[in-house]
Design an enzyme around this catalytic site. Structure first.
Site, mmCIF file in Angstrom:
data_model
loop_
_atom_site.group_PDB
_atom_site.id
_atom_site.type_symbol
_atom_site.label_atom_id
_atom_site.label_comp_id
_atom_site.label_asym_id
_atom_site.label_seq_id
_atom_site.Cartn_x
_atom_site.Cartn_y
_atom_site.Cartn_z
ATOM 1 N N ASP A 1 0.682 -1.306 -0.081
ATOM 2 C CA ASP A 1 -0.003 0.042 0.126
ATOM 3 C C ASP A 1 1.088 1.251 0.037
ATOM 4 O OD1 ASP A 1 -2.217 1.447 0.164
ATOM 5 O OD2 ASP A 1 -2.436 1.219 2.416
ATOM 6 N N ASP B 1 -3.741 -2.166 5.520
ATOM 7 C CA ASP B 1 -4.193 -1.793 6.730
ATOM 8 C C ASP B 1 -5.599 -1.636 6.929
ATOM 9 O OD1 ASP B 1 -4.603 0.479 5.250
ATOM 10 O OD2 ASP B 1 -3.527 1.831 6.275
ATOM 11 N N ASP C 1 -8.309 -4.497 2.614
ATOM 12 C CA ASP C 1 -7.137 -5.354 2.342
ATOM 13 C C ASP C 1 -7.190 -6.769 2.512
ATOM 14 O OD1 ASP C 1 -5.729 -3.029 1.158
ATOM 15 O OD2 ASP C 1 -5.252 -2.370 3.150
#
Length: 933
Positions: A359, A664, A668
């Site tokens: 990410d 996070d 995800d």
């Protein structure tokens, strides 16, 4: 002027992207009845839900609740505790241990059997505790649902449990609320929602009520509010359009349940090896039993005992336990690198990772907005510093400057400070923002320019304000100096303010606006991923107490300038990515942020393939073959959905890659669970992400991932060393026994003596390899890859060579002793000591798989090696000289000269293997050397 990164805040649209099939607010059935709520006007949405602005009646709410069910996620299907514990034994590694325990028990070696069974039980307990990852992830998502909600029922405002919400309810939102269901917004006043857990958007999103295009991605649906997201500012009112599993949160929950648990490369390889080894041992045992009975006319009991001895020699009963301990030591090391391992096998998998999908926000970037550049008429400044601290130079063409030395900078900084609702404060020496992160960055910018917030607020107190509104796209504040002057300050979308202004502030005063220049400047900022804000000011009559949209929009605004804001990349992440590239590890950025922002950050970080950013819309149009090509040639993916992330991870795995995935948010969790190693953020990660991951970072830093990979490679090397030490030594023992049986000669050892060797050396020698430090150049080698098995070409060669050398050593010592007229018991005692000596010296050779061991560092060893060798020597002395051992193992005392012969046999083995290692590394051709080492 250097203009850095991050996308604009809903202030300009990116270039049109190829259309993708839109996703509804909740997973509605495909077909003519599917409703795209974000495309409907508010009146049409109310009509579709057969409700009005006064909300549902109590009776209608109850009727719909019976139809749609509770607004909650169903409990995950869980296995009973007993079943979960029993299933811990359904693993070939464990079965191999149990088979070893059975063999030891059959031979009456109850201590060995007890130790092995103890290891099995401990391993099962650890696995039992760490099981149920999907169940805990589901529980974490369920906890994100708001327990209470404010709704309109019967035309009246009332509080009720969120679980009782139904499609058609009208929900009221305020700052601090967690959105209780998927809503089509009906009203929005300064409404901002943090959607990062769902979309990955790095900043709170401004909401409005106007419908958007059918093809809009989830993160671009400004008229929708989604279950589980957090209201950070403003007020709103929304129509419930999806609840429970029909919501976006519910859809992700279903994805998590549908994803199967991944198995680490080590477990896959060891299972395959266990099957192969079991087949070979069973087949050879049967053949040797038949050979002994038919060829040598051995008694059945004698033949059976010989074959059992060979099987005991061949089975590496200590290997699974030593591997488990090696991985556990790796867990402890990684904890010191800010990486908490939740599943033991993930340690070794990290070392084999060849793709890291990361990410952007907070992992590759600091997750702190800063003003990177500012622009005023005839001026351009670069802003230094990091985070929200008010330290850093403001540098113009003539060098560092501040507000006192530049009136244009002073005017821009004053507007940034006063037209602002955030506050900055130091906590434990760290500057933190209370309020919107971008407004915090503006405060830091003004303080870097030399302005004091307290002084400015006292000098120009605020009299009124218009909060930011997505419809008007600006915020305005009214100030006066308590004496004779009043001032209106405005900040907002640059396109909006440029249209509202007729003049711009020059060094000598206002001058006509050069709109084309400012629009080009906005394009320049935006092309580099900047979030752009414009500032303007106008005078007002002293004594004015209120501010209206008409006053601002029809006034005489003067444009003060632009600022560009970014979430800057972490400096340590840049170095970590460069190290990944040197180690043969690809790094791919998968973010929910805008494509321009992602591209700019990727270029700053040094990602390789940043020219073509692929968005979620693009991915939706790709079939599996096209997707497989896309993931090979693309490093940056933007505006991705949970399904996109899941598809990308699966496509990489289908191509044989070992994938680590960071995340996070709730969005995800499916990809984290699917990846070979899921890595959750410990500080800002949701509980759903942490429970779905194998590893949790305590500092949310990409550099810690690379540090964990380094530790993983060390563990991987140590696992390989353990295997490379165990299998050849077991092979040597088995070959000695097989040769004796085939040739009909004296067995060099008894079965109980073989068990002694395996027990002593596996614990005291093999285990020392778990403590080995990283070899030089470990991060300069490419990863191992999925196709590499336990028995690669190097190991097969090493097993054969070492086994033959040990056979020669055993034959030499046995015949040398018998030739001197000693008893069989004395000869076998020397053979056992010689075998142990060869295994000790072989340990020093195998400590360095990729370089010579004949160095001072190699000879001296680590403390663990020295302790292990010393312990082995002491036990061998007891084995040789204690009367109890004479009785148990059939040994006899040896002279010092005979022990010296045993030690010399071990030294000879080391020298031969080191010569072989030098020859192997000198072989021509890089490929050949890699295959054999």
């Amino acid at each position: 002027m250097k203009l850095a990164v991050s996308a604009m805040i809903n202030m300009r649209r990116e270039k049109p992207m190829p259309a993708r099939p839109a996703q509804p607010a909740g997973p509605q059935p495909d077909g003519p009845g599917r409703i795209y709520w974000h495309t409907l006007e508010t009146a049409a949405a109310l009509a579709a839900q057969q409700t009005g602005t006064a909300g549902l009646s109590t009776a209608e709410g109850a009727r719909r609740l019976a139809i749609h069910g509770a607004n909650s996620l169903p409990d995950a299907k869980t296995r009973g505790a007993l079943r979960r514990f029993i299933e811990q034994f359904n693993n070939l590694l464990i079965l191999l241990l149990l088979a070893s325990a059975v063999v030891a028990a059959l031979l009456g070696h109850w201590v060995d059997a007890g130790v092995i069974i103890g290891v099995v039980v401990i391993n099962a307990i650890v696995g039992f505790i760490q099981e149920g990852k999907a169940e805990r992830a589901m529980s974490a998502i369920r906890n994100m649902l708001q327990p209470l909600a404010i709704v309109l029922r019967n035309g009246h405002r009332q509080q009720m449990e969120a679980a009782a919400l139904v499609p058609g309810d009208i929900v009221l939102l305020e700052a601090g609320d967690r959105v209780p269901a998927d809503l089509r917004l009906l009203r929005a006043h300064g409404l901002k929602i943090d959607e990062a857990p769902l979309t990955g958007e790095s900043a709170p999103v401004e909401k409005q009520v106007m419908p958007v295009a059918e093809s809009a991605a989830l993160a671009d649906r400004a008229c929708m509010a989604y279950s589980g997201t957090l209201v950070t500012a403003g007020q709103g009112q929304g129509l419930v359009v999806a609840t429970g599993l029909a919501s976006e949160l519910g859809r992700i929950s279903s994805l998590i349940q549908s994803v199967g648990a991944m198995r680490s490369p080590l477990l896959v390889q060891m299972d395959r090896f266990a099957r192969q080894l079991s087949f070979v041992i069973i087949a050879f045992s049967a053949l040797l039993l038949a050979f002994g009975l038919l060829k040598h006319q051995m008694a059945l009991d004698d033949a059976f005992l010989v074959v059992i001895g060979i099987a005991v020699a061949a089975i590496p009963e200590g290997l699974p336990a030593v591997l488990t301990i090696t991985l556990a030591i790796g867990v402890q090391r990684m904890a010191g690198r800010h990486a908490i391992i939740r599943r033991l096998a993930a340690v070794e998998t990290l070392g084999a990772v060849d793709v890291i999908c990361s990410d952007k926000t907070g992992t590759l970037t600091r997750n702190e907005m800063i003003v990177d550049g500012a622009l005023a008429p005839g001026r351009a400044w670069q802003i230094g510093g990091t985070g929200y601290g008010p330290t850093g130079d403001i540098t113009g063409p003539q060098g560092p400057t501040d507000a006192a030395g530049d009136p244009l900078l002073a005017g821009l900084a004053q507007a940034a400070l006063l037209c602002n609702d955030a506050e900055l404060a130091q906590k434990n020496g760290i500057w933190c923002v209370a309020g919107d992160p971008m407004e915090g960055a503006l405060l830091a910018f003004a303080m870097k320019a030399g302005l004091d917030p307290a002084v400015e607020a006292a000098t120009w107190p605020r009299r009124d304000a218009i909060p930011f509104d997505a419809g008007h796209r600006f915020m305005a504040t009214l100030h006066d100096n308590r004496r004779d002057r009043a001032l209106i300050l405005v900040k907002g979308a640059p396109e909006r303010l440029i249209d509202m202004c007729q003049r711009q502030q020059g060094p000598e005063g206002p001058v006509p606006l050069d709109a084309a220049h400012w629009r080009q400047a906005v394009e320049t900022f935006a092309a580099q991923g900047q979030r752009v804000l414009a500032f303007a000011a106008q005078t007002a009559s002293f004594g004015t107490e209120t501010l209206s949209f008409a006053t601002v929009e029809r006034g005489d605004l003067v444009l003060l300038g632009l600022v560009g804001l970014i979430d800057p990349p972490r400096a340590e992440a840049m170095a970590a990515i460069a190290e990944c590239h040197r180690a043969g590890i690809s790094v791919k950025m998968i973010t929910g942020d805008h494509a321009l922002t992602a591209a700019a950050i990727a270029r700053a970080l040094g990602l390789k393939q940043t020219d073509g950013v692929v968005t979620g819309r693009d991915l939706a149009a790709l079939d599996d073959a096209a997707l497989a090509h896309c993931v090979r040639v693309t490093d940056v993916f933007a505006r991705t959905t949970p399904e996109d992330k899941l598809r990308l991870v699966q496509a990489l795995q289908a191509g044989g890659r070992i994938v680590a995935m960071t995340g996070d948010g709730v969005n995800d969790a499916p990809a984290l669970k699917t990846a070979d190693v899921g890595i959750a953020m410990g500080q800002r990660g949701t509980e759903a992400a942490k429970e779905a991951a194998e590893m949790v970072l305590t500092d949310d830093n990409f550099a810690s991932i690379v540090a964990a990979v380094r530790e993983g490679r060390t563990v991987g090397d140590n696992v390989r060393k353990v295997i490379a030490w165990t299998l050849p030594t077991n092979g040597g023992e088995a070959l000695c026994m097989i040769t004796a049986l085939v040739m009909g000669t004296l067995l060099p050892m008894t079965a109980v003596q073989i068990l002694w060797i395996n027990m002593v050396t596996a614990v005291l020698l093999g285990l020392t390899l778990a403590f080995e430090p990283m070899e030089p150049g470990a991060m300069a080698r490419p990863p191992g890859g999925k196709g590499k098995g336990v028995l690669d070409r190097f190991l097969v060669w090493r097993i054969a060579l070492t086994s033959i050398l040990m056979l020669i050593g055993v034959k030499f010592t046995l015949h040398w002793m018998l030739g001197r007229g000693t008893s069989v018991e004395e000869a076998r005692t020397l053979v056992v000591n010689a075998l142990v000596a060869m295994e000790i010296f072989y340990l020093f050779s195998v400590r360095y798989l990729h370089m010579t061991s004949l160095t001072w560092t190699g000879v001296l060893g680590t403390p663990a090696v020295l302790i292990g060798v010393a312990g082995t020597v002491l036990l061998q002395l007891a084995f040789t000289y204690l009367p109890l051992c004479h009785k148990l193992f059939g040994t006899r005392p040896l002279s010092l000269g005979e022990l010296a012969v045993a030690a010399g046999t071990g030294l000879a083995l080391l020298l031969v293997l080191e010569v072989e290692k030098l020859i192997r590394h000198a072989l021509p051709g890089k490929k050949t050397r890699q295959q054999l080492s």
